[in-house]
Structure formats: structure tokens, C-alpha cells
Design an enzyme around this catalytic site. Structure first.
Site, short mmCIF file in Angstrom:
data_model
loop_
_atom_site.label_atom_id
_atom_site.label_comp_id
_atom_site.label_asym_id
_atom_site.label_seq_id
_atom_site.Cartn_x
_atom_site.Cartn_y
_atom_site.Cartn_z
N GLY A 2 0.81 -1.21 0.00
CA GLY A 2 0.00 0.00 0.00
C GLY A 2 0.85 1.26 0.00
O GLY A 2 0.50 2.26 -0.64
N ASP A 3 1.96 1.22 0.73
CA ASP A 3 2.86 2.37 0.75
C ASP A 3 3.50 2.57 -0.62
O ASP A 3 3.66 3.70 -1.09
CB ASP A 3 3.96 2.17 1.79
#
Length: 284
Positions: A244-245
Site C-alpha cells: 500500500g505504501d
């Protein structure tokens, strides 16, 4: 310039050889990596060749010095306070790649009285929600966000994780989000469902909902409809930590280059696909 405010911690990534058996031993492979959502985003943005600054706090200890040196070595402009003890996260990863995190944010949660000069020249300040859920870090984030907006810049927010949001309070988080007035809000499908996105998003906010290997949905302000952006196929996923990062990094780097949100989401998918094979946020 893009700046990211939040956590820089040590990830202790655990790959058990099989189901964890309570009360006895389970063989595992253990990896120590640089972690923290904000630091992961900053490192991945730098890896894409875009200028980026990390803002946060680490302990005045050997771990904090090693982590900041690693981040700077990747080309990130690192601005940190050094007090307390550097945080750590134990990340348990099952054979299918799904991760469960046990965080102790340590010094990262104690960022206070952040130097306003840290955001000089910042066009976009990105705030993972981890740093918005408790003071003093949340107060520092809000103050720097206000400074960026006053200087003509913008703010983006990542919802980060459903469980902390639930504990903090959905209505309370949404009220704080309205005050931040983010130009971009990123969330996965679970977080979006919890928060009622996109309907609950502040006016004028682009909402991007990620859904693992399925298409991301990009909601432009005032349209009420989503643009579907296909994910990049990945044959085998070993560890979703940091994906997600990495998506946020690809998306935000593209936005700062002037890309439209749908094109930026495609870049986010491509960046996320690179971190799914190794332990932790390796490759981010």
C-alpha cells in the site's frame, strides 16, 4: 517537492514455516528491515527518481541512526527529531503473503513542535493516518499541513489501517479529515467500507480505493462515478507488507509530475507490484 510525515521504525518481519502453534515453537525466517508507512513511501518515491523529504522522529539510539542513514542513502531528504526510543513493528506473514502487524511506534508517535522550515518548498504533504490518531504527532501533522496549505500547497492522506481507525472513531476521523481538506485520499477496500467512502470524503477530494489484485477505483470530485484502473498481475505474492505504501508512492510521484488521478493510480499499481516478492517493504 513532496514530503511525507510519519513513522520510521524497524520492521521485524516473521515468515513462519507453518501455522503458529500456541505454547510451543514454530520455525520461522526472520528479517529486519526499515519500516514505517511514511518512510516506506518516501523511500519508494526516491526510488522513482522524484525529490522527496521525510519528516518524523526517531530515538536517539543506534537503531534510529541506522534507519535514518539507510533512508538518506536512498536519496531521501531526512528531517527528524532524535529523542526517546526508536519504534518497532513485528510483522507476521502467512504463506499466502497476508501480513498481521504488531506495532510499537515508540518515538515516532512523539513528534512535537515540528520545525515549520521542514515544509518550506513543499508542494504536497502526504500524511499516513497512523500519524493522525494521537497527539503530539497528530498536532504536529495538522500544524505543518496548515502551513503547506497557507503556502499554496496541498495535502494527501492515506487511511492506513481499519483497526486503528475503528478504535479512534470513524466520525472523529472524518471530522479531522474535513479540517485537513486533503486533495487526495487513499484507502483500501476495508478502510473505504469502514469510512463510507467515497460519499463521506470532503468536498473536492479525489478518492482512490485499492482492492488488492482487483482494479482500483478512482472517484473524481463531483462525478459520483469511479474510473476503474486495473492492477498489474503478479504471478506469486509472498509478502504484502509495504504494498500500500508503494502504491501511494507511485501515485503521488505521478501526481507531482502533473498526471491525472487515473494515470497516477496505474503508476501506483506498477510500483506496488515490485514489493510483493520479498520480505517487508524490500524494493519500496
Amino acid at each position: 517537492m513532496l514530503a511525507v510525515l510519519g513513522d520510521l521504525v524497524e520492521d521485524v518481519v516473521v515468515w513462519p514455516a507453518g501455522p503458529v502453534e500456541p505454547g510451543t515453537d514454530t520455525p520461522a525466517r526472520i528479517f529486519r528491515r526499515r519500516g514505517g508507512s511514511a518512510a516506506n513511501v518516501a523511500a519508494a518515491v526516491a526510488g522513482l527518481g522524484a525529490p522527496v523529504r521525510f519528516l518524523g522522529r526517531v530515538g536517539d539510539d543506534a537503531t534510529g541512526r541506522a534507519l535514518t542513514a539507510e533512508l538518506a542513502g536512498r536519496g531521501v531528504d531526512v528531517r527528524v527529531q532524535r529523542r526517546g526510543s526508536t519504534g518497532a513493528v513485528v510483522v507476521l506473514v502467512d504463506p499466502g503473503g497476508e501480513r498481521t502487524m504488531l506495532p510499537d511506534r515508540g518515538a515516532a508517535a512523539e513528534l512535537d513542535d515540528a520545525d515549520p522550515a521542514w515544509v518550506r518548498g513543499v508542494a504536497l504533504l502526504h500524511l499516513p493516518a497512523y500519524g493522525l490518531l494521537a497527539d503530539p504527532c497528530a498536532g504536529s501533522a495538522r500544524a505543518l499541513a496548515a502551513r503547506v496549505r497557507d503556502d499554496g500547497g496541498a495535502v494527501s492522506v492515506d487511511a492506513s489501517s481499519a483497526a486503528p481507525l475503528r478504535t479512534y472513531g470513524v466520525r472523529r476521523f472524518l471530522d479531522g479529515l474535513a479540517a485537513l481538506a486533503p486533495a487526495h485520499l487513499l484507502a483500501n477496500a476495508d478502510e473505504a467500507g469502514l469510512l463510507g467512502l467515497p460519499d463521506s470524503a470532503p468536498d473536492g477530494t479525489v478518492v482512490v480505493v485499492k482492492d488488492g489484485p482487483r482494479p482500483a477505483r478512482v472517484y473524481l470530485p463531483g462525478t459520483g462515478t469511479a474510473v476503474q484502473v486495473a492492477a498489474v498481475p503478479v504471478p506469486a505474492v509472498r509478502d504484502t507488507t509495504g504494498a500500500g505504501d508503494a502504491f501511494a508512492a507511485g501515485y503521488l510521484a505521478a501526481i507531482t509530475r502533473g498526471a491525472d488521478p487515473a494515470a497516477a493510480a496505474a503508476d501506483g499499481h506498477a510500483t506496488a507490484a515490485r514489493v510483493l516478492h520479498g520480505p517487508g517493504a524490500a524494493g519500496a
